[in-house]
Design an enzyme around this catalytic site. Structure first.
Site, PDB file in Angstrom:
ATOM      1  N   ILE A 138       7.408   5.270   2.354  1.00 20.72           N
ATOM      2  CA  ILE A 138       6.176   5.701   2.850  1.00 20.72           C
ATOM      3  C   ILE A 138       5.154   5.033   1.700  1.00 20.72           C
ATOM      4  CG2 ILE A 138       6.588   7.935   3.950  1.00 20.72           C
ATOM      5  CD1 ILE A 138       6.080   9.393   1.428  1.00 20.72           C
ATOM      6  N   ASP A 139       3.874   4.625   2.390  1.00 21.61           N
ATOM      7  CA  ASP A 139       3.213   4.250   1.600  1.00 21.61           C
ATOM      8  C   ASP A 139       2.617   4.815   0.242  1.00 21.61           C
ATOM      9  OD1 ASP A 139       2.746   2.171   3.421  1.00 21.61           O
ATOM     10  OD2 ASP A 139       1.268   3.378   4.496  1.00 21.61           O
ATOM     11  N   LYS A 140       1.932   3.948  -0.724  1.00 21.68           N
ATOM     12  CA  LYS A 140       1.640   4.621  -2.209  1.00 21.68           C
ATOM     13  C   LYS A 140       0.758   5.757  -2.087  1.00 21.68           C
ATOM     14  CE  LYS A 140      -1.132   3.278  -6.038  1.00 21.68           C
ATOM     15  NZ  LYS A 140      -2.161   2.401  -6.579  1.00 21.68           N
ATOM     16  N   ARG A 239      -1.558   5.006  10.637  1.00 20.77           N
ATOM     17  CA  ARG A 239      -2.832   4.435  10.362  1.00 20.77           C
ATOM     18  C   ARG A 239      -3.320   3.297  11.564  1.00 20.77           C
ATOM     19  NH1 ARG A 239      -1.499   2.265   4.364  1.00 20.77           N
ATOM     20  NH2 ARG A 239      -3.687   1.928   4.474  1.00 20.77           N
TER      21      ARG A 239
END
Length: 304
Positions: A138-140, A239
Site C-alpha cells: 500500500i502507498d506510503k 485514488r
C-alpha cells in the site's frame, strides 16, 4: 544457480508457459516466473520466449533460478502494530508515512526493515532481495492492514489469490464533496497517464480492468466518509477512480488539489480497513480489521 528442465506433455499442449511453470514449480509465484521470463532465464527448445508464449507437446522447457542474493537491507528495531501472527503470515497495521519496501531514497525506516528485525530469518524470498515477505503493498501515506509472508509456500498461496482477485479488501476514505448516490460501482480501466508517466489514469483504452464498489458511510462538512471495496488491485485504484468522478481523496495532492485544504494533513486520507483471504497453509477463510489511525478519527470529528 539451479537449473530445471521440463518436457511438455499432450495435456499441457497450448498452455501458457508462465502457467505451466507455476504449476510445475512448487513454491514459486506466477509473478516470479514472469520475472524470470523477462530476465531471459527461461528457454523453450533453447530459445527465449515471452511470458504469454503457448507451449506445444514435446517442447523442452528450461529455467534457471538464480541463488538468493544476500540482503543489503538492515534489520531495524522499529515497533510494529501487529494485528495477527502465526508461523506463516504476519498482518500489520501500517502507519502513515512508512514506505513498504526499500527503494531509491528510502533504504531505512521501511516496513521491510521492521519485519526483518521482528521475523529474523523467517521471511519469504520470492519477491527478491528488497521485498522479503512482501506479497502486496500500500502507498506510503495509506494506512492499514498489510500481509507479510514468512515462507515461500505462504507467499505463493497468497499471490495466487491476488492474481484471481479472490482476496477481499475494504478501504475507508474521506473524499471531497457529497456523492449523488449512497452506493455505486466504478468500472473503468486504469493505465498510465498519457502525459505524466508517474501517474495513473482511469478510462485508458489500453489499461487493465478496474472495479471499485463505493458506499457512503457519513456525510461531512464539504466531504464524505466512504468505504470502498476492491474487485481488482490496480496501482492507486481508489485514488484514481474517486478523482475520475470528481471526488478525489482528501489530502491526495497527486490526484486532487495541489494544496491540501486541511492544515497539517499530509497525504491521502485512505485506510486499508479490512483484508480477508483463505489462509495459504491452514486453508480456512480469515478476515482481519485494522482500526482507524488517530489522525483519521480526529478528522472525522473535526469535519462532522
Amino acid at each position: 544457480m539451479n537449473d530445471f528442465v521440463f518436457e511438455v506433455s499432450d495435456e499441457d499442449n497450448g498452455k501458457r508457459i508462465d502457467v505451466f511453470l507455476t504449476e510445475k514449480m512448487d513454491g514459486f509465484s506466477r509473478s516470479y516466473i514472469q520475472k524470470c521470463l523477462s530476465d531471459g532465464l527461461v528457454r523453450v527448445n533453447e530459445k527465449n520466449v515471452k511470458p504469454n508464449h503457448k507451449l506445444k507437446s514435446q517442447d523442452s522447457v528450461s529455467i534457471v533460478i538464480p541463488p538468493k542474493e544476500e540482503l543489503e537491507v538492515s534489520a531495524e528495531d522499529i515497533p510494529l502494530d501487529i494485528i495477527y501472527e502465526d508461523d506463516d503470515i504476519l498482518i500489520v497495521n501500517k502507519p502513515k508515512g512508512m514506505v513498504v519496501h526499500p527503494a531509491a531514497g528510502h533504504h531505512e525506516g521501511t516496513l521491510v526493515n521492521a519485519v526483518m528485525y521482528h521475523c529474523r530469518d523467517k521471511l519469504s524470498g520470492i519477491n527478491g532481495v528488497l521485498r522479503p515477505g512482501i506479497v502486496h503493498r500500500i502507498d506510503k501515506d495509506t494506512t492499514g492492514a498489510l500481509v507479510v509472508c514468512k515462507n515461500d509456500a505462504a507467499h505463493k498461496g497468497l499471490a495466487e489469490q491476488l492474481a484471481v482477485h479472490s482476496i477481499n479488501r475494504r478501504y475507508r476514505a474521506i473524499v471531497h464533496g457529497h456523492l449523488k448516490e449512497a452506493e455505486f460501482t466504478i468500472d473503468s480501466p486504469i493505465g498510465r497517464h498519457h502525459t505524466d508517466r508517474k501517474k495513473m489514469a482511469a478510462g485508458v483504452a489500453t489499461g487493465k480492468p478496474a472495479v471499485t464498489d463505493v458506499r457512503v458511510i457519513e456525510e461531512l462538512k464539504g466531504y464524505t466518509y466512504i468505504e470502498c471495496t476492491l474487485h481488482t488491485g490496480r496501482t492507486h485504484q481508489i485514488r484514481v477512480h474517486m478523482s475520475s468522478i470528481g471526488h478525489p481523496v482528501l489530502g491526495d495532492e497527486v490526484y486532487g488539489p495541489k494544496k491540501c485544504p486541511v492544515k497539517g494533513l499530509t497525504g491521502q486520507t485512505l485506510h486499508a480497513y479490512m483484508i480477508g483471504f483463505v489462509h495459504p497453509v491452514k486453508k480456512e477463510y480469515m478476515e482481519f480489521y485494522a482500526p482507524l489511525p488517530n489522525y483519521f478519527e480526529n478528522l472525522l470529528i473535526k469535519l462532522a
